[in-house]
Design an enzyme around this catalytic site. Structure first.
Site, short mmCIF file in Angstrom:
data_model
loop_
_atom_site.label_atom_id
_atom_site.label_comp_id
_atom_site.label_asym_id
_atom_site.label_seq_id
_atom_site.Cartn_x
_atom_site.Cartn_y
_atom_site.Cartn_z
N HIS A 143 -55.85 46.13 -111.64
CA HIS A 143 -56.85 45.06 -111.65
C HIS A 143 -56.96 44.35 -113.00
O HIS A 143 -57.79 43.45 -113.17
CB HIS A 143 -58.22 45.68 -111.27
CG HIS A 143 -59.22 44.69 -110.75
ND1 HIS A 143 -60.46 44.52 -111.32
CD2 HIS A 143 -59.16 43.82 -109.72
CE1 HIS A 143 -61.13 43.59 -110.66
NE2 HIS A 143 -60.38 43.15 -109.68
N LYS A 145 -56.24 41.76 -116.07
CA LYS A 145 -55.88 40.34 -116.10
C LYS A 145 -55.66 39.99 -117.57
O LYS A 145 -56.47 39.29 -118.17
CB LYS A 145 -57.02 39.45 -115.56
CG LYS A 145 -57.65 39.86 -114.26
CD LYS A 145 -59.03 40.43 -114.45
CE LYS A 145 -59.76 40.72 -113.14
NZ LYS A 145 -58.99 41.06 -111.99
N ASP A 150 -46.81 37.44 -128.49
CA ASP A 150 -46.11 37.88 -129.71
C ASP A 150 -46.68 39.18 -130.28
O ASP A 150 -46.69 39.38 -131.51
CB ASP A 150 -46.14 36.76 -130.77
CG ASP A 150 -45.27 35.57 -130.35
OD1 ASP A 150 -44.37 35.76 -129.52
OD2 ASP A 150 -45.53 34.46 -130.84
#
Lengths: 211, 211
Positions: A143, A145, A150
């Site tokens: 779940h 996100k 870099d």
């Protein structure tokens, strides 16, 4: 030494000592302030829903410049998110529950064409030509996100990378450069990347799972 | 002045000036280091799923101490999340897409009994005796999952406050005290709180919405 200096009273020298001390201190403050500004970690919050704006220029799409489409061409949370992602020069780790936004997909493909390393972890599997995506066989949801630019800028929040979330939902995204956050998220990415190695997939239930 | 001091050569005083300057600088560094440590904002990350552990003691539940239940009694991400929430002394803003975890619900009710101000914004409406909950009439989701402790500690991430998310999903929660994040989230809370004022509800479609 200059003639006559030896004759200066000692209390003048005391004043000079204090003056020199204060000058040194002021110089140190200036240097430290400049150093802190130069190295200040980026700390930014984006709130959604985002108004629909034209992102053609950001995504390097062919066409007239400035773009003549009827959408507004100003700034928006989505445009700022795209700019942060497109700032990647070497790597962009993606760890996403859902990924179906066309604009975010085009940004990822643009980075891929520029040679940016793009490992993707996803709960439901998006398809990108030439980009390695690993997903899970777990019963729970992957779940997260988040994205890591870099290995030094974390982009995370409540926002799933879908048009519904970007345009209709109340959502938040934090842009973070503090190592106290970036490093644990990088370690979490590496941990899940190893766990989702296809070599570990079980296509048939094992004896233990059948119980 | 003491006798004889006037006779000290000026170059000794130059050395004293430099020494005093350096001593002042060292003292300033020490004071600044102590001040920074004292005021260092908390920066912490919790990853889920959380192993199931006993939270009875944390939640002040009646029973023997130490609790005799068969669950492990060590630390866990859920226990750490509960401790941060239960540290609230004056206020706890909650802005949650989903809220059905029994343990987190008990923490909120415990804070309510202690007199902590508890405004709740929710997408689907949870019910707590005596706690004011505002929810929306929007078509999009109110998808935030954040809490603000005493207006100075932000708790936000991907975690919905459900047992499924806590025990089964890959989730993250950031604990944040940097004003660059806490203040925009407080402002977002106030903005949504005003928008969800029941006085603004429309129970029948307006002319504009019928179009």
């Amino acid at each position: 030494m200059w003639p006559g200096l030896e004759a200066l009273p000692w209390r003048w020298a005391g004043g000079a000592a204090l003056g020199l001390g204060l000058a040194l201190e002021a110089l140190a403050l200036l240097v430290r302030g400049w150093w802190r500004r130069r190295r200040a970690p980026r700390r930014e919050v984006l709130f959604f829903p985002s108004p629909v704006t034209c992102t053609a220029a950001l995504l390097g799409e062919p066409g007239p410049a400035p773009c003549l489409c009827p959408l507004p061409h100003g700034d928006s949370p989505l445009a700022r998110l795209l700019r942060r992602l497109l700032s990647a020069r070497r790597s962009l780790e993606l760890c996403l529950f859902a990924f179906s936004s066309p604009q975010l997909g085009r940004a990822v493909q643009l980075l891929h064409r520029r040679g940016v390393r793009l490992p993707v972890l996803a709960d439901c599997s998006p398809h990108f030509a030439g980009i390695q995506v690993r997903h899970d066989q777990e019963s729970g949801y992957m779940h997260h996100k988040f994205a890591i630019v870099d290995k030094k800028m974390l982009i995370t929040g409540s926002l799933n990378w879908t048009t519904q979330a970007i345009q209709n939902n109340r959502e938040n995204v934090l842009i973070v450069e503090d190592a106290e956050y970036v490093e644990p998220f990088l370690a979490e990415f590496e941990r899940i990347w190893e766990e989702y190695n296809p070599a570990n997939y079980t296509f048939f239930p094992t004896e233990k799972e059948q119980k």
